[in-house]
Design a protein around this motif. Structure first.
Motif, PDB file in Angstrom:
ATOM      1  N   ALA A 297       0.844  -1.194   0.000  1.00  0.00           N
ATOM      2  CA  ALA A 297       0.000   0.000   0.000  1.00  0.00           C
ATOM      3  C   ALA A 297       0.877   1.241   0.000  1.00  0.00           C
ATOM      4  O   ALA A 297       2.081   1.175   0.280  1.00  0.00           O
ATOM      5  CB  ALA A 297      -0.935  -0.001   1.213  1.00  0.00           C
ATOM      6  N   GLY A 298       0.274   2.376  -0.307  1.00  0.00           N
ATOM      7  CA  GLY A 298       1.045   3.608  -0.323  1.00  0.00           C
ATOM      8  C   GLY A 298       0.154   4.833  -0.231  1.00  0.00           C
ATOM      9  O   GLY A 298      -1.052   4.772  -0.501  1.00  0.00           O
ATOM     10  N   LEU A 299       0.748   5.939   0.171  1.00  0.00           N
ATOM     11  CA  LEU A 299       0.093   7.240   0.135  1.00  0.00           C
ATOM     12  C   LEU A 299       0.518   7.926  -1.152  1.00  0.00           C
ATOM     13  O   LEU A 299       1.714   8.045  -1.428  1.00  0.00           O
ATOM     14  CB  LEU A 299       0.494   8.086   1.344  1.00  0.00           C
ATOM     15  N   PHE A 300      -0.453   8.397  -1.924  1.00  0.00           N
ATOM     16  CA  PHE A 300      -0.160   8.986  -3.230  1.00  0.00           C
ATOM     17  C   PHE A 300      -0.535  10.467  -3.243  1.00  0.00           C
ATOM     18  O   PHE A 300      -1.610  10.852  -2.783  1.00  0.00           O
ATOM     19  CB  PHE A 300      -0.938   8.256  -4.324  1.00  0.00           C
ATOM     20  N   TYR A 301       0.381  11.252  -3.771  1.00  0.00           N
ATOM     21  CA  TYR A 301       0.122  12.660  -4.047  1.00  0.00           C
ATOM     22  C   TYR A 301       0.122  12.823  -5.559  1.00  0.00           C
ATOM     23  O   TYR A 301       1.052  12.380  -6.247  1.00  0.00           O
ATOM     24  CB  TYR A 301       1.194  13.558  -3.431  1.00  0.00           C
ATOM     25  N   VAL A 302      -0.921  13.431  -6.102  1.00  0.00           N
ATOM     26  CA  VAL A 302      -1.043  13.637  -7.536  1.00  0.00           C
ATOM     27  C   VAL A 302      -0.915  15.120  -7.839  1.00  0.00           C
ATOM     28  O   VAL A 302      -1.620  15.945  -7.243  1.00  0.00           O
ATOM     29  CB  VAL A 302      -2.390  13.105  -8.056  1.00  0.00           C
ATOM     30  N   VAL A 303      -0.015  15.456  -8.737  1.00  0.00           N
ATOM     31  CA  VAL A 303       0.193  16.853  -9.122  1.00  0.00           C
ATOM     32  C   VAL A 303      -1.104  17.400  -9.708  1.00  0.00           C
ATOM     33  O   VAL A 303      -1.711  16.795 -10.594  1.00  0.00           O
ATOM     34  CB  VAL A 303       1.333  16.979 -10.137  1.00  0.00           C
ATOM     35  N   SER A 304      -1.546  18.536  -9.211  1.00  0.00           N
ATOM     36  CA  SER A 304      -2.840  19.084  -9.608  1.00  0.00           C
ATOM     37  C   SER A 304      -2.864  20.585  -9.380  1.00  0.00           C
ATOM     38  O   SER A 304      -2.078  21.119  -8.599  1.00  0.00           O
ATOM     39  CB  SER A 304      -3.958  18.402  -8.798  1.00  0.00           C
ATOM     40  N   ARG A 377       7.032  17.811  -2.949  1.00  0.00           N
ATOM     41  CA  ARG A 377       8.419  18.145  -3.252  1.00  0.00           C
ATOM     42  C   ARG A 377       9.094  17.014  -4.037  1.00  0.00           C
ATOM     43  O   ARG A 377       9.852  17.260  -4.986  1.00  0.00           O
ATOM     44  CB  ARG A 377       9.179  18.420  -1.952  1.00  0.00           C
ATOM     45  N   GLN A 378       8.812  15.771  -3.650  1.00  0.00           N
ATOM     46  CA  GLN A 378       9.375  14.634  -4.367  1.00  0.00           C
ATOM     47  C   GLN A 378       8.910  14.609  -5.821  1.00  0.00           C
ATOM     48  O   GLN A 378       9.705  14.332  -6.732  1.00  0.00           O
ATOM     49  CB  GLN A 378       8.978  13.324  -3.675  1.00  0.00           C
ATOM     50  N   ALA A 379       7.626  14.873  -6.029  1.00  0.00           N
ATOM     51  CA  ALA A 379       7.086  14.874  -7.389  1.00  0.00           C
ATOM     52  C   ALA A 379       7.743  15.962  -8.233  1.00  0.00           C
ATOM     53  O   ALA A 379       8.077  15.743  -9.409  1.00  0.00           O
ATOM     54  CB  ALA A 379       5.571  15.067  -7.353  1.00  0.00           C
ATOM     55  N   GLU A 380       7.936  17.134  -7.654  1.00  0.00           N
ATOM     56  CA  GLU A 380       8.568  18.237  -8.381  1.00  0.00           C
ATOM     57  C   GLU A 380      10.014  17.916  -8.723  1.00  0.00           C
ATOM     58  O   GLU A 380      10.473  18.187  -9.840  1.00  0.00           O
ATOM     59  CB  GLU A 380       8.490  19.511  -7.539  1.00  0.00           C
ATOM     60  N   GLU A 381      10.718  17.304  -7.774  1.00  0.00           N
ATOM     61  CA  GLU A 381      12.131  16.981  -8.013  1.00  0.00           C
ATOM     62  C   GLU A 381      12.297  15.886  -9.059  1.00  0.00           C
ATOM     63  O   GLU A 381      13.246  15.895  -9.847  1.00  0.00           O
ATOM     64  CB  GLU A 381      12.790  16.561  -6.698  1.00  0.00           C
ATOM     65  N   SER A 382      11.370  14.930  -9.055  1.00  0.00           N
ATOM     66  CA  SER A 382      11.464  13.830 -10.019  1.00  0.00           C
ATOM     67  C   SER A 382      10.818  14.170 -11.359  1.00  0.00           C
ATOM     68  O   SER A 382      10.925  13.410 -12.313  1.00  0.00           O
ATOM     69  CB  SER A 382      10.803  12.576  -9.440  1.00  0.00           C
ATOM     70  N   LYS A 383      10.098  15.303 -11.402  1.00  0.00           N
ATOM     71  CA  LYS A 383       9.383  15.758 -12.591  1.00  0.00           C
ATOM     72  C   LYS A 383       8.354  14.718 -13.059  1.00  0.00           C
ATOM     73  O   LYS A 383       8.151  14.502 -14.251  1.00  0.00           O
ATOM     74  CB  LYS A 383      10.367  16.078 -13.714  1.00  0.00           C
ATOM     75  N   LYS A 384       7.731  14.081 -12.078  1.00  0.00           N
ATOM     76  CA  LYS A 384       6.667  13.120 -12.362  1.00  0.00           C
ATOM     77  C   LYS A 384       5.322  13.718 -11.967  1.00  0.00           C
ATOM     78  O   LYS A 384       5.267  14.728 -11.278  1.00  0.00           O
ATOM     79  CB  LYS A 384       6.906  11.813 -11.605  1.00  0.00           C
ATOM     80  N   GLU A 385       4.270  13.055 -12.403  1.00  0.00           N
ATOM     81  CA  GLU A 385       2.923  13.545 -12.105  1.00  0.00           C
ATOM     82  C   GLU A 385       2.426  13.091 -10.740  1.00  0.00           C
ATOM     83  O   GLU A 385       1.328  13.470 -10.319  1.00  0.00           O
ATOM     84  CB  GLU A 385       1.941  13.087 -13.187  1.00  0.00           C
ATOM     85  N   PHE A 386       3.225  12.273 -10.039  1.00  0.00           N
ATOM     86  CA  PHE A 386       2.814  11.815  -8.723  1.00  0.00           C
ATOM     87  C   PHE A 386       4.047  11.424  -7.901  1.00  0.00           C
ATOM     88  O   PHE A 386       5.148  11.292  -8.427  1.00  0.00           O
ATOM     89  CB  PHE A 386       1.880  10.590  -8.837  1.00  0.00           C
ATOM     90  N   ALA A 387       3.816  11.252  -6.602  1.00  0.00           N
ATOM     91  CA  ALA A 387       4.837  10.715  -5.705  1.00  0.00           C
ATOM     92  C   ALA A 387       4.136   9.792  -4.725  1.00  0.00           C
ATOM     93  O   ALA A 387       2.942   9.948  -4.443  1.00  0.00           O
ATOM     94  CB  ALA A 387       5.567  11.832  -4.971  1.00  0.00           C
ATOM     95  N   MET A 388       4.885   8.826  -4.192  1.00  0.00           N
ATOM     96  CA  MET A 388       4.279   7.804  -3.349  1.00  0.00           C
ATOM     97  C   MET A 388       5.143   7.501  -2.139  1.00  0.00           C
ATOM     98  O   MET A 388       6.357   7.495  -2.223  1.00  0.00           O
ATOM     99  CB  MET A 388       4.058   6.529  -4.159  1.00  0.00           C
TER     100      MET A 388
END
Length: 492
Positions: A297-304, A377-388
């Motif tokens: 399982a994971g906690l997901f943040y979606v860029v929005s 911050r992780q999503a921005e650094e990885s330039k992905k649409e989400f982080a987990m």
């Protein structure tokens, strides 16, 4: 519906009018279901995959390009969904399909029940690659033109025509070997034609119910969301235009506390999420399907563009095809797992979902905000649409969905032990007929929802305050008496 009208509906959905997505489903749901049925060879898998196709279409609708026919775009999603299912189960069940020898204009109607395969057809199909089977299905069953197939498979029409001729020739060869006849004899009354009628299916109510679903922290409302999981305790409901005032029943544990109930949307205080919130939630589920391993399982943040910095808890269950392994996994959980139902419905598969600990011990607003900030911050650094961020799973709270099959007819048994009361959201327009029964001293709720029936009861785990909720569901023509008898087998 012409293309201009369809494009107008798509534009309205993208503007936030989610209800209009139902019109798209009415237009394509039968053909998409039949395509999945041909690719997968199993009614319930095809139904689940069909739902997932439309969920993905809604989720990624903003990526659709109008210069491509919408049907071709939708079939491409269906193709990848079926390939994913085949990879996961590692053993494709090949299905009945219509075969056409285009070079000689000879027709072979291989109309065979999914549970009654012609051995020669099965063997011939099994010797073809997934690409070859898919090409035959799209061309012969779906009657797609080479131009349409080229848009689905990203290959030129000329290349596909050559591949089709090679695939057809290979099939004729393998089928002839199985039948011990010459390839040129196929199509001239080989004696295996059978009448085949596809089962009706209505995916609309189920998919739209998922799109309107929202999960709350304290008192969670379970609405069917992912492939293989059912609404709350396994209820699959088809929307009916009829209206019936229903006095919904609840179930209590031995302490007298309500542990299972139904509420209408109005009673629940449900607030319909915005279009952006719906898209973000669906994307979160999509990313979870892509990156989570079974039993994690994971906690997901979606860029929005939505400023609320919301995070989503997602999990992926564990699949089983061996009932003994399932029983071993759940051996300390006081749950009854049967090899068969009434001696004729055999165990086929199951999925176990353990509750993420964020459900058992919800995060405080401060904790959730801190995690959202970190993942952003992780999503921005990885330039992905989400982080987990990984989340631990509970060992004490879980949900099992088991499928028992008899000649293509499924019975689904859901058993769950959750950390909070289960509340199922229903629409008041759903034509449900409920009644309470007493079966061997156990109070049960029996529901007839038109296209099928289900029965639900609670088991109090000895020496604890915990309960296990049992839910058995089947489509017609299983009778109320037969369903009660199956429930009794869990009480013995």
């Amino acid at each position: 519906m012409d293309e201009a009208e369809l494009q107008g509906i798509i534009a309205d959905v993208l503007k936030g009018d989610t209800e209009k997505f139902e019109k798209i489903m009415h237009l394509y749901q039968k053909s998409i279901f039949l395509y999945c049925y041909h690719m997968l060879g199993h009614h319930s898998e095809a139904e689940d995959s069909g739902q997932e196709v439309f969920l993905k279409a809604y989720r990624y609708l903003e990526k659709y390009r109008p210069e491509i026919p919408f049907g071709a775009w939708l079939y491409k999603i269906a193709y990848h969904q079926c390939i994913d299912v085949i990879r996961k189960r590692k053993l494709a069940k090949y299905l009945p399909f219509f075969y056409r020898d285009e070079k000689e204009n000879k027709h072979v109607d291989q109309q065979i029940e999914a549970h009654y395969f012609d051995e020669s057809v099965h063997k011939a199909m099994s010797k073809l690659s997934v690409e070859e089977r898919n090409l035959l299905i799209l061309r012969c069953v779906e009657e797609k033109s080479y131009q349409e197939i080229s848009l689905i498979l990203n290959q030129s029409s000329a290349t596909l025509r050559k591949k089709y001729e090679r695939s057809a020739a290979k099939f004729r060869k393998y089928y002839a070997q199985g039948k011990e006849v010459g390839p040129n004899e196929i199509g001239q009354g080989s004696g295996f034609e059978r009448t085949f009628s596809f089962p009706d299916v209505d995916l609309t109510g189920k998919v739209m119910g998922k799109l309107y679903a929202e999960q709350k922290t304290k008192e969670r409302f379970f609405v069917k969301y992912k492939v293989g999981l059912l609404v709350a305790a396994g209820m699959v409901l088809t929307v009916s235009s009829a209206f019936a005032a229903v006095n919904y029943h609840s179930l209590k544990n031995k302490q007298g506390n309500v542990v299972y109930e139904k509420k209408t949307l109005e009673e629940s205080g449900y607030t319909r999420p915005s279009k952006d919130e719906q898209i973000r939630s669906l994307k979160s589920g999509g990313y979870a399907d892509e990156v989570l391993q079974e039993g994690t399982a994971g906690l997901f943040y979606v860029v929005s563009d939505i400023p609320d910095m919301k995070i989503y808890t997602e999990s992926k269950g564990i699949s089983f095809t061996d009932v003994s392994k399932l029983r071993d996994k759940m051996k300390d959980q006081s749950v009854k797992i049967l090899d068969s139902l009434e001696g004729k419905y055999k165990f086929e598969s199951a999925r176990v979902d353990f509750e993420p600990m964020t459900y058992v011990n919800p995060l405080s607003p401060e904790e959730e905000a801190a995690i959202a900030k970190k993942l952003k911050r992780q999503a921005e650094e990885s330039k992905k649409e989400f982080a987990m961020m990984p989340v631990e799973l509970s060992k004490d709270y879980w949900r099992i969905l088991s499928i028992y099959n008899n000649q293509g007819k499924d019975i689904r048994v859901t058993m769950s032990k959750t950390s909070s009361k289960e509340t199922v959201i229903v629409h008041k327009e759903w034509d449900l007929k409920e009644e309470k029964l007493m079966v061997k001293g156990v109070e049960m709720i029996f529901t007839d929802f038109g296209t099928g029936k289900n029965i639900h009861w609670v088991y109090d785990v000895p020496n604890t305050n915990q309960t296990i909720r049992y839910h058995i569901e089947t489509s017609n023509p299983v009778t109320k008496e037969e369903l009660v008898k199956i429930a009794e087998s869990y009480l013995d």
